[in-house]
Design an enzyme around this catalytic site. Sequence first.
Site, PDB file in Angstrom:
ATOM      1  N   TYR A  63      -1.111  -0.473  10.358  1.00 13.93           N
ATOM      2  CA  TYR A  63      -1.499  -1.092   9.303  1.00 13.93           C
ATOM      3  C   TYR A  63       0.129  -0.405   8.243  1.00 13.93           C
ATOM      4  CZ  TYR A  63      -3.335  -1.679   4.430  1.00 13.93           C
ATOM      5  OH  TYR A  63      -3.971  -1.107   2.872  1.00 13.93           O
ATOM      6  N   SER A 100       1.001  -0.673   0.487  1.00 15.23           N
ATOM      7  CA  SER A 100       0.165  -0.127   0.138  1.00 15.23           C
ATOM      8  C   SER A 100       0.794   1.635   0.110  1.00 15.23           C
ATOM      9  CB  SER A 100      -1.207  -0.155   0.897  1.00 15.23           C
ATOM     10  OG  SER A 100      -1.826   1.135   1.303  1.00 15.23           O
TER      11      SER A 100
HETATM   12  P1  NDP Z   1     -11.268  -7.187   0.787  1.00 12.38           P
HETATM   13  O1  NDP Z   1     -12.116  -7.037   1.774  1.00 12.38           O
HETATM   14  O2  NDP Z   1     -12.143  -6.481  -0.121  1.00 12.38           O
HETATM   15  O3  NDP Z   1     -10.696  -8.402   0.105  1.00 12.38           O
HETATM   16  C1  NDP Z   1     -10.066  -9.013   1.209  1.00 12.38           C
HETATM   17  C2  NDP Z   1      -9.865 -10.704   0.653  1.00 12.38           C
HETATM   18  O4  NDP Z   1      -9.093 -11.416   1.426  1.00 12.38           O
HETATM   19  C3  NDP Z   1     -11.214 -11.321   0.231  1.00 12.38           C
HETATM   20  O5  NDP Z   1     -11.455 -12.277  -0.748  1.00 12.38           O
HETATM   21  C4  NDP Z   1     -11.357 -11.629   1.980  1.00 12.38           C
HETATM   22  O6  NDP Z   1     -11.888 -13.320   2.529  1.00 12.38           O
HETATM   23  C5  NDP Z   1     -10.032 -12.331   1.590  1.00 12.38           C
HETATM   24  N1  NDP Z   1      -9.300 -13.071   3.582  1.00 12.38           N
HETATM   25  C6  NDP Z   1      -9.247 -11.472   4.239  1.00 12.38           C
HETATM   26  N2  NDP Z   1      -8.996 -11.813   5.180  1.00 12.38           N
HETATM   27  C7  NDP Z   1      -8.536 -12.918   5.217  1.00 12.38           C
HETATM   28  C8  NDP Z   1      -7.752 -14.399   5.992  1.00 12.38           C
HETATM   29  N3  NDP Z   1      -7.479 -14.398   6.859  1.00 12.38           N
HETATM   30  N4  NDP Z   1      -7.524 -15.744   5.405  1.00 12.38           N
HETATM   31  C9  NDP Z   1      -7.796 -15.676   3.862  1.00 12.38           C
HETATM   32  N5  NDP Z   1      -8.380 -14.562   3.193  1.00 12.38           N
HETATM   33  C10 NDP Z   1      -8.649 -13.896   3.846  1.00 12.38           C
HETATM   34  O7  NDP Z   1      -9.594  -6.372  -0.011  1.00 12.38           O
HETATM   35  P2  NDP Z   1      -8.779  -5.208  -1.046  1.00 12.38           P
HETATM   36  O8  NDP Z   1      -9.492  -6.110  -1.844  1.00 12.38           O
HETATM   37  O9  NDP Z   1      -9.472  -4.394  -0.653  1.00 12.38           O
HETATM   38  O10 NDP Z   1      -7.078  -5.163  -0.243  1.00 12.38           O
HETATM   39  C11 NDP Z   1      -6.385  -6.660  -0.707  1.00 12.38           C
HETATM   40  C12 NDP Z   1      -4.964  -6.146  -0.328  1.00 12.38           C
HETATM   41  O11 NDP Z   1      -4.591  -5.105  -0.916  1.00 12.38           O
HETATM   42  C13 NDP Z   1      -4.711  -6.072   1.488  1.00 12.38           C
HETATM   43  O12 NDP Z   1      -3.657  -6.071   1.176  1.00 12.38           O
HETATM   44  C14 NDP Z   1      -5.376  -4.558   1.419  1.00 12.38           C
HETATM   45  O13 NDP Z   1      -4.791  -3.696   2.051  1.00 12.38           O
HETATM   46  C15 NDP Z   1      -4.157  -4.510   0.010  1.00 12.38           C
HETATM   47  N6  NDP Z   1      -4.799  -2.469  -0.238  1.00 12.38           N
HETATM   48  C16 NDP Z   1      -6.374  -2.038  -0.550  1.00 12.38           C
HETATM   49  C17 NDP Z   1      -6.491  -0.693  -1.224  1.00 12.38           C
HETATM   50  C18 NDP Z   1      -7.814  -0.927  -0.817  1.00 12.38           C
HETATM   51  O14 NDP Z   1      -7.709   0.742  -1.418  1.00 12.38           O
HETATM   52  N7  NDP Z   1      -8.571  -1.294  -1.091  1.00 12.38           N
HETATM   53  C19 NDP Z   1      -5.485   0.069  -1.093  1.00 12.38           C
HETATM   54  C20 NDP Z   1      -3.735  -0.505  -0.865  1.00 12.38           C
HETATM   55  C21 NDP Z   1      -3.640  -1.784  -0.648  1.00 12.38           C
HETATM   56  P3  NDP Z   1     -13.046 -13.483   3.494  1.00 12.38           P
HETATM   57  O15 NDP Z   1     -12.684 -11.834   3.608  1.00 12.38           O
HETATM   58  O16 NDP Z   1     -13.894 -14.068   3.185  1.00 12.38           O
HETATM   59  O17 NDP Z   1     -11.894 -13.805   4.332  1.00 12.38           O
END
Ligand code: NDP
Length: 256
Positions: free
Chosen positions: A158, A145
Amino acid sequence: PGRWSLHGKTALVTGGTRGIGRAVVEELAALGVAVHTCSRKEAELGERLKEWEARGFRVTTSVCDLSVREQRERLIADVAERFGGKLNILVNNVGTNIRKPTTEFSAEDYSFLMATNLESAYHLCQLAHPLLKASGLGSIVFISSVCGLVAVFSGTLYAMTKGAINQLTKNLACEWAKDGIRTNSVAPWYITTSLTEGLLANKEFEASVVSRTPLGRVGEPGEVSSLVAFLCMPGSTYITGQTISVDGGMTVNGLY
Ligand code: NDP
Protein backbone atom coordinates in the site's frame (compact mmCIF):
# COMPACT_ATOMS: atom_id res chain seq x y z
CA PRO A 1 -16.59 32.32 -13.02
CA GLY A 2 -15.95 33.10 -9.37
CA ARG A 3 -12.75 32.04 -7.63
CA TRP A 4 -14.69 29.71 -5.34
CA SER A 5 -17.05 28.34 -7.97
CA LEU A 6 -17.17 25.08 -9.87
CA HIS A 7 -20.55 25.71 -11.39
CA GLY A 8 -21.02 24.11 -14.80
CA LYS A 9 -17.87 21.96 -14.61
CA THR A 10 -17.70 18.22 -15.29
CA ALA A 11 -16.02 15.52 -13.18
CA LEU A 12 -15.20 11.83 -13.07
CA VAL A 13 -14.82 10.57 -9.49
CA THR A 14 -13.85 6.91 -9.19
CA GLY A 15 -15.30 4.78 -6.38
CA GLY A 16 -18.13 7.13 -5.38
CA THR A 17 -20.49 4.82 -3.48
CA ARG A 18 -18.76 4.91 -0.09
CA GLY A 19 -16.23 6.72 2.04
CA ILE A 20 -14.08 9.49 0.64
CA GLY A 21 -15.26 9.01 -2.97
CA ARG A 22 -18.87 9.41 -1.94
CA ALA A 23 -18.05 12.60 -0.04
CA VAL A 24 -16.22 13.95 -3.11
CA VAL A 25 -19.17 13.18 -5.40
CA GLU A 26 -21.52 14.98 -3.02
CA GLU A 27 -19.18 17.94 -2.42
CA LEU A 28 -18.70 18.54 -6.16
CA ALA A 29 -22.34 17.94 -7.08
CA ALA A 30 -23.48 20.39 -4.39
CA LEU A 31 -21.15 22.97 -6.01
CA GLY A 32 -22.94 22.56 -9.33
CA VAL A 33 -20.61 20.04 -11.00
CA ALA A 34 -22.02 17.35 -13.31
CA VAL A 35 -20.42 14.19 -11.91
CA HIS A 36 -19.91 10.71 -13.29
CA THR A 37 -18.89 7.99 -10.83
CA CYS A 38 -18.41 4.22 -10.72
CA SER A 39 -17.98 1.20 -8.48
CA ARG A 40 -18.18 -2.58 -8.82
CA LYS A 41 -21.61 -3.00 -7.17
CA GLU A 42 -24.63 -2.18 -9.30
CA ALA A 43 -27.14 -2.33 -6.42
CA GLU A 44 -25.20 0.10 -4.23
CA LEU A 45 -24.73 2.47 -7.19
CA GLY A 46 -28.50 2.36 -7.72
CA GLU A 47 -29.20 3.23 -4.08
CA ARG A 48 -26.82 6.18 -4.16
CA LEU A 49 -28.24 7.41 -7.43
CA LYS A 50 -31.73 7.58 -5.90
CA GLU A 51 -30.41 9.63 -2.96
CA TRP A 52 -28.48 11.93 -5.26
CA GLU A 53 -31.41 12.49 -7.59
CA ALA A 54 -33.61 13.30 -4.57
CA ARG A 55 -31.07 15.97 -3.59
CA GLY A 56 -31.13 17.43 -7.11
CA PHE A 57 -27.55 16.41 -7.92
CA ARG A 58 -26.51 15.84 -11.54
CA VAL A 59 -24.80 12.45 -11.19
CA THR A 60 -24.55 9.49 -13.58
CA THR A 61 -22.92 6.12 -12.90
CA SER A 62 -21.22 3.11 -14.49
CA VAL A 63 -20.62 -0.33 -13.05
CA CYS A 64 -16.90 -0.87 -13.52
CA ASP A 65 -14.04 -2.84 -11.98
CA LEU A 66 -11.18 -0.39 -12.33
CA SER A 67 -8.53 -3.07 -11.89
CA VAL A 68 -9.47 -4.34 -15.39
CA ARG A 69 -7.99 -2.51 -18.37
CA GLU A 70 -10.93 -2.95 -20.78
CA GLN A 71 -13.37 -1.71 -18.14
CA ARG A 72 -11.33 1.46 -17.69
CA GLU A 73 -11.45 2.03 -21.45
CA ARG A 74 -15.21 1.55 -21.43
CA LEU A 75 -15.60 3.96 -18.50
CA ILE A 76 -13.74 6.76 -20.25
CA ALA A 77 -15.74 6.12 -23.44
CA ASP A 78 -18.93 6.57 -21.35
CA VAL A 79 -17.54 9.78 -19.84
CA ALA A 80 -16.52 11.15 -23.25
CA GLU A 81 -20.00 10.49 -24.54
CA ARG A 82 -21.76 12.04 -21.55
CA PHE A 83 -19.64 15.20 -21.46
CA GLY A 84 -19.15 15.75 -25.21
CA GLY A 85 -15.46 14.79 -25.35
CA LYS A 86 -14.41 17.17 -22.55
CA LEU A 87 -13.70 16.75 -18.83
CA ASN A 88 -12.64 19.36 -16.26
CA ILE A 89 -11.94 17.17 -13.23
CA LEU A 90 -10.59 13.64 -12.70
CA VAL A 91 -10.53 12.41 -9.10
CA ASN A 92 -8.63 9.12 -8.84
CA ASN A 93 -10.05 7.87 -5.56
CA VAL A 94 -10.28 4.07 -5.86
CA GLY A 95 -7.82 2.25 -3.66
CA THR A 96 -7.74 -0.53 -1.14
CA ASN A 97 -5.36 -2.32 1.20
CA ILE A 98 -4.19 -5.74 2.32
CA ARG A 99 -2.26 -5.61 5.59
CA LYS A 100 0.44 -8.22 6.09
CA PRO A 101 4.08 -8.40 7.07
CA THR A 102 6.21 -8.05 3.92
CA THR A 103 7.42 -11.65 4.03
CA GLU A 104 3.81 -12.87 3.77
CA PHE A 105 2.67 -11.00 0.65
CA SER A 106 1.92 -13.28 -2.32
CA ALA A 107 2.45 -12.53 -6.01
CA GLU A 108 -1.35 -12.22 -6.30
CA ASP A 109 -1.47 -9.65 -3.48
CA TYR A 110 1.22 -7.65 -5.28
CA SER A 111 -0.59 -7.67 -8.64
CA PHE A 112 -3.97 -6.90 -7.08
CA LEU A 113 -2.79 -3.87 -5.10
CA MET A 114 -0.66 -2.50 -7.92
CA ALA A 115 -3.55 -2.87 -10.40
CA THR A 116 -6.18 -1.37 -8.09
CA ASN A 117 -4.23 1.48 -6.47
CA LEU A 118 -1.64 2.47 -9.07
CA GLU A 119 -2.10 1.06 -12.57
CA SER A 120 -5.81 2.00 -12.63
CA ALA A 121 -5.08 5.63 -11.75
CA TYR A 122 -2.15 5.80 -14.18
CA HIS A 123 -4.17 4.38 -17.07
CA LEU A 124 -7.18 6.60 -16.33
CA CYS A 125 -4.89 9.64 -16.56
CA GLN A 126 -3.64 8.42 -19.95
CA LEU A 127 -7.19 7.79 -21.18
CA ALA A 128 -8.60 11.04 -19.79
CA HIS A 129 -5.75 13.25 -21.05
CA PRO A 130 -7.41 14.24 -24.35
CA LEU A 131 -10.67 15.04 -22.53
CA LEU A 132 -8.96 17.11 -19.83
CA LYS A 133 -6.92 18.94 -22.46
CA ALA A 134 -10.01 19.63 -24.59
CA SER A 135 -11.75 21.26 -21.60
CA GLY A 136 -9.08 24.00 -21.54
CA LEU A 137 -9.00 23.89 -17.70
CA GLY A 138 -8.23 20.42 -16.39
CA SER A 139 -7.56 19.29 -12.84
CA ILE A 140 -6.47 15.84 -11.69
CA VAL A 141 -6.64 15.02 -7.98
CA PHE A 142 -5.33 11.73 -6.60
CA ILE A 143 -6.43 10.37 -3.26
CA SER A 144 -3.05 9.26 -2.00
CA SER A 145 -2.20 8.66 1.68
CA VAL A 146 0.23 9.76 4.35
CA CYS A 147 1.52 6.18 3.91
CA GLY A 148 3.14 7.45 0.71
CA LEU A 149 5.09 10.05 2.71
CA VAL A 150 6.11 8.38 5.98
CA ALA A 151 6.36 4.79 7.16
CA VAL A 152 3.33 3.81 9.21
CA PHE A 153 1.93 0.35 9.91
CA SER A 154 0.01 0.14 6.58
CA GLY A 155 1.82 -2.72 4.88
CA THR A 156 4.58 -2.08 2.36
CA LEU A 157 2.59 -2.65 -0.85
CA TYR A 158 0.00 0.00 0.00
CA ALA A 159 2.76 2.43 0.97
CA MET A 160 4.58 1.77 -2.32
CA THR A 161 1.47 2.42 -4.43
CA LYS A 162 0.83 5.70 -2.62
CA GLY A 163 4.49 6.79 -2.85
CA ALA A 164 4.30 6.16 -6.60
CA ILE A 165 1.09 8.21 -6.86
CA ASN A 166 2.87 11.14 -5.18
CA GLN A 167 5.71 10.95 -7.71
CA LEU A 168 3.24 10.59 -10.60
CA THR A 169 1.56 13.78 -9.33
CA LYS A 170 4.82 15.73 -9.64
CA ASN A 171 5.68 14.39 -13.09
CA LEU A 172 2.25 14.92 -14.65
CA ALA A 173 2.14 18.43 -13.19
CA CYS A 174 5.25 19.25 -15.24
CA GLU A 175 4.48 17.19 -18.35
CA TRP A 176 0.87 18.33 -18.77
CA ALA A 177 1.09 21.95 -17.57
CA LYS A 178 1.31 22.99 -21.23
CA ASP A 179 -2.05 21.28 -21.80
CA GLY A 180 -3.77 23.37 -19.15
CA ILE A 181 -3.92 20.46 -16.71
CA ARG A 182 -3.00 20.78 -13.02
CA THR A 183 -2.25 17.69 -10.97
CA ASN A 184 -2.32 17.44 -7.18
CA SER A 185 -2.56 14.79 -4.54
CA VAL A 186 -4.41 14.66 -1.23
CA ALA A 187 -2.84 12.51 1.48
CA PRO A 188 -5.18 11.56 4.33
CA TRP A 189 -4.35 9.89 7.63
CA TYR A 190 -7.13 7.80 9.24
CA ILE A 191 -10.59 8.74 7.95
CA THR A 192 -13.78 6.95 9.05
CA THR A 193 -14.89 4.93 5.99
CA SER A 194 -15.84 1.34 5.17
CA LEU A 195 -12.14 0.70 4.50
CA THR A 196 -11.11 1.55 8.07
CA GLU A 197 -14.20 0.81 10.18
CA GLY A 198 -13.02 -2.69 11.06
CA LEU A 199 -9.62 -1.41 12.18
CA LEU A 200 -10.99 1.57 14.10
CA ALA A 201 -13.56 -0.64 15.86
CA ASN A 202 -10.54 -2.01 17.73
CA LYS A 203 -10.35 0.67 20.43
CA GLU A 204 -6.73 -0.09 21.27
CA PHE A 205 -5.79 0.43 17.63
CA GLU A 206 -7.80 3.63 17.41
CA ALA A 207 -6.13 4.95 20.57
CA SER A 208 -2.69 4.29 19.05
CA VAL A 209 -3.70 6.23 15.92
CA VAL A 210 -5.16 9.13 17.89
CA SER A 211 -2.14 9.32 20.22
CA ARG A 212 0.05 10.18 17.19
CA THR A 213 -2.40 12.80 15.90
CA PRO A 214 -2.05 16.37 17.28
CA LEU A 215 -5.74 17.14 16.67
CA GLY A 216 -6.54 14.12 18.84
CA ARG A 217 -9.05 12.34 16.59
CA VAL A 218 -9.45 10.60 13.24
CA GLY A 219 -10.92 12.49 10.28
CA GLU A 220 -14.23 12.50 8.41
CA PRO A 221 -14.65 12.04 4.63
CA GLY A 222 -16.00 15.59 4.33
CA GLU A 223 -12.70 16.92 5.68
CA VAL A 224 -10.97 15.42 2.63
CA SER A 225 -13.57 16.31 0.00
CA SER A 226 -13.36 20.03 0.85
CA LEU A 227 -9.67 20.09 -0.14
CA VAL A 228 -10.37 18.10 -3.30
CA ALA A 229 -12.96 20.70 -4.33
CA PHE A 230 -10.58 23.59 -3.60
CA LEU A 231 -7.87 21.98 -5.74
CA CYS A 232 -10.28 22.03 -8.70
CA MET A 233 -11.38 25.67 -8.28
CA PRO A 234 -10.10 28.80 -10.07
CA GLY A 235 -8.84 29.90 -6.64
CA SER A 236 -6.11 27.23 -6.81
CA THR A 237 -4.91 27.80 -10.40
CA TYR A 238 -1.25 28.32 -9.34
CA ILE A 239 -1.08 25.11 -7.28
CA THR A 240 0.21 22.03 -9.12
CA GLY A 241 2.40 19.01 -8.38
CA GLN A 242 1.66 19.11 -4.66
CA THR A 243 0.84 16.37 -2.19
CA ILE A 244 -1.15 17.95 0.64
CA SER A 245 -1.75 16.03 3.86
CA VAL A 246 -5.15 15.97 5.57
CA ASP A 247 -3.91 14.34 8.71
CA GLY A 248 -4.71 16.27 11.89
CA GLY A 249 -1.01 17.16 12.00
CA MET A 250 0.27 13.56 12.10
CA THR A 251 3.07 13.97 9.54
CA VAL A 252 4.57 17.02 11.27
CA ASN A 253 4.51 15.40 14.69
CA GLY A 254 8.07 14.61 15.72
CA LEU A 255 7.59 13.63 19.36
CA TYR A 256 4.57 15.35 20.90
P1 NDP B 1 -13.80 2.57 0.81
O1 NDP B 1 -13.35 1.15 0.73
O2 NDP B 1 -14.66 3.00 1.94
O3 NDP B 1 -14.51 2.98 -0.58
C1 NDP B 1 -13.88 2.64 -1.78
C2 NDP B 1 -14.77 2.97 -2.95
O4 NDP B 1 -14.11 2.55 -4.16
C3 NDP B 1 -16.09 2.23 -2.93
O5 NDP B 1 -17.05 3.01 -3.60
C4 NDP B 1 -15.75 0.96 -3.72
O6 NDP B 1 -16.92 0.34 -4.23
C5 NDP B 1 -14.87 1.53 -4.82
N1 NDP B 1 -13.94 0.54 -5.39
C6 NDP B 1 -13.03 -0.21 -4.74
N2 NDP B 1 -12.36 -1.00 -5.59
C7 NDP B 1 -12.85 -0.73 -6.82
C8 NDP B 1 -12.56 -1.23 -8.13
N3 NDP B 1 -11.63 -2.17 -8.34
N4 NDP B 1 -13.25 -0.73 -9.17
C9 NDP B 1 -14.21 0.22 -8.97
N5 NDP B 1 -14.53 0.72 -7.77
C10 NDP B 1 -13.86 0.25 -6.71
O7 NDP B 1 -12.43 3.39 0.78
P2 NDP B 1 -12.02 4.86 1.35
O8 NDP B 1 -13.07 5.83 1.04
O9 NDP B 1 -11.55 4.70 2.73
O10 NDP B 1 -10.72 5.11 0.46
C11 NDP B 1 -10.75 5.86 -0.75
C12 NDP B 1 -9.32 6.24 -1.10
O11 NDP B 1 -8.76 6.97 -0.02
C13 NDP B 1 -8.41 5.04 -1.33
O12 NDP B 1 -7.52 5.31 -2.39
C14 NDP B 1 -7.65 4.92 -0.02
O13 NDP B 1 -6.39 4.33 -0.20
C15 NDP B 1 -7.52 6.39 0.35
N6 NDP B 1 -7.26 6.62 1.76
C16 NDP B 1 -8.17 6.26 2.73
C17 NDP B 1 -7.88 6.50 4.05
C18 NDP B 1 -8.82 6.13 5.15
O14 NDP B 1 -8.42 6.20 6.32
N7 NDP B 1 -10.04 5.73 4.87
C19 NDP B 1 -6.60 7.12 4.47
C20 NDP B 1 -5.74 7.44 3.38
C21 NDP B 1 -6.06 7.21 2.09
P3 NDP B 1 -16.96 -1.27 -4.53
O15 NDP B 1 -16.16 -1.93 -3.45
O16 NDP B 1 -18.41 -1.59 -4.47
O17 NDP B 1 -16.38 -1.45 -5.89
